[in-house]
Design a protein around this motif. Sequence first.
Motif, PDB file in Angstrom:
ATOM      1  N   SER A 292       0.858  -1.184   0.000  1.00  0.00           N
ATOM      2  CA  SER A 292       0.000   0.000   0.000  1.00  0.00           C
ATOM      3  C   SER A 292       0.893   1.232   0.000  1.00  0.00           C
ATOM      4  N   ILE A 293       0.806   2.072   1.009  1.00  0.00           N
ATOM      5  CA  ILE A 293       1.707   3.213   1.138  1.00  0.00           C
ATOM      6  C   ILE A 293       2.989   2.694   1.776  1.00  0.00           C
ATOM      7  N   ARG A 294       4.019   2.483   0.974  1.00  0.00           N
ATOM      8  CA  ARG A 294       5.276   1.929   1.469  1.00  0.00           C
ATOM      9  C   ARG A 294       5.917   2.885   2.471  1.00  0.00           C
ATOM     10  N   GLY A 295       6.734   2.339   3.352  1.00  0.00           N
ATOM     11  CA  GLY A 295       7.401   3.163   4.351  1.00  0.00           C
ATOM     12  C   GLY A 295       6.620   3.322   5.642  1.00  0.00           C
ATOM     13  N   PHE A 296       5.483   2.609   5.757  1.00  0.00           N
ATOM     14  CA  PHE A 296       4.676   2.648   6.974  1.00  0.00           C
ATOM     15  C   PHE A 296       4.302   1.223   7.364  1.00  0.00           C
ATOM     16  N   GLY A 297       3.921   1.037   8.605  1.00  0.00           N
ATOM     17  CA  GLY A 297       3.513  -0.271   9.077  1.00  0.00           C
ATOM     18  C   GLY A 297       2.228  -0.730   8.410  1.00  0.00           C
TER      19      GLY A 297
ATOM     20  N   PRO B  49       6.716   6.502  11.366  1.00  0.00           N
ATOM     21  CA  PRO B  49       7.001   5.891  10.069  1.00  0.00           C
ATOM     22  C   PRO B  49       7.993   4.738  10.182  1.00  0.00           C
ATOM     23  N   ASN B  50       8.004   3.923   9.150  1.00  0.00           N
ATOM     24  CA  ASN B  50       8.875   2.745   9.112  1.00  0.00           C
ATOM     25  C   ASN B  50       9.952   2.960   8.055  1.00  0.00           C
ATOM     26  N   ARG B  51      10.821   3.906   8.312  1.00  0.00           N
ATOM     27  CA  ARG B  51      11.881   4.226   7.352  1.00  0.00           C
ATOM     28  C   ARG B  51      12.914   3.102   7.306  1.00  0.00           C
TER      29      ARG B  51
ATOM     30  N   SER C 194      12.463   2.519   1.871  1.00  0.00           N
ATOM     31  CA  SER C 194      11.434   3.556   1.821  1.00  0.00           C
ATOM     32  C   SER C 194      11.767   4.709   2.751  1.00  0.00           C
ATOM     33  N   VAL C 195      11.423   5.921   2.322  1.00  0.00           N
ATOM     34  CA  VAL C 195      11.641   7.122   3.122  1.00  0.00           C
ATOM     35  C   VAL C 195      10.332   7.905   3.207  1.00  0.00           C
TER      36      VAL C 195
END
Length: 285
Positions: A159-164, A272-274, A261-262
């Motif tokens: 989905s929206i990469r870079g997040f849980g 965020p899950n950078r 991902s950033v």
Amino acid sequence: MNAAVFKENFLNHCKWRQEIQSFSTGFQISNNRNFVGKHEFKYLAEMRRLFDVKSGASHVIRDQAGKSFKSSLIHSWNWCTRDSPVFPTSGNLIKISNEMAGLGGGEAKFFKSELTLQNNFTKGIFTMTKTFKIGYALAFDKSCPVSLFDRFQMGGPTSIRGFGVNSLGPRQFTDSLGGTCLIESGWQCSFPLLKSAANFARAHLFLNAGLLSDQSLCSTISKSIKKKSLLPWNGMNPNISIGGGLMFKMAESARLELNFSVPVLTQTGIIPNRGVQVGIGMEFL
């Protein structure tokens, strides 16, 4: 015609557990003289149970704990001219899904609709992919809101990469509650690592943006269009991430992604899950 009975029982955010017993039956109509694309008509019956609620869970989760029943009719339409479902280099995709719940009884009474658009084209060795998704769920009875089982979710490697996974949208305390209005958009530039392996391994750069809320669809769209800054409104703001990585074909309709991902913009209260993120799925933003 097809029928299926299955059961799911999994841990969700470590605050509660879900159990679903489901039965569905339906049929498909593919391309022919009278129908364009592929139509699927389905009846779905689900007995859901939200239980084992732990201390610290939100009030919304506690209010919805227990058993509930859903009886719904679903119609989906798919029109696809892509040359590949895994690594498309040309063609378009249009998917529309509509669900009407409550016709056969049960606590769930809502209408839910989702639209997905995708365009692919190639220049030289570079393939550009643009994807847009929008969804809306409306409860028929204000005293019986759309449940956690049926709300849209956002966030994660597909989905929206870079997040849980399922971490974005409305929240209470530390719990993600999902939303009734979904807007997602993705831009991707991919290219083969080796010409001989172009159909099995590719590298890509991406930009993902999305908003998940409980506002009305028209209100969410108009505010996002008229907005001249990226300051949050009503406790919400878009989630945007950029990055790149590698993609590998896993099956005829599935792939694996290894990305860095950033997140560049996040809604209030989100961590965020950078960094490195791995995803396996059939559909990616």
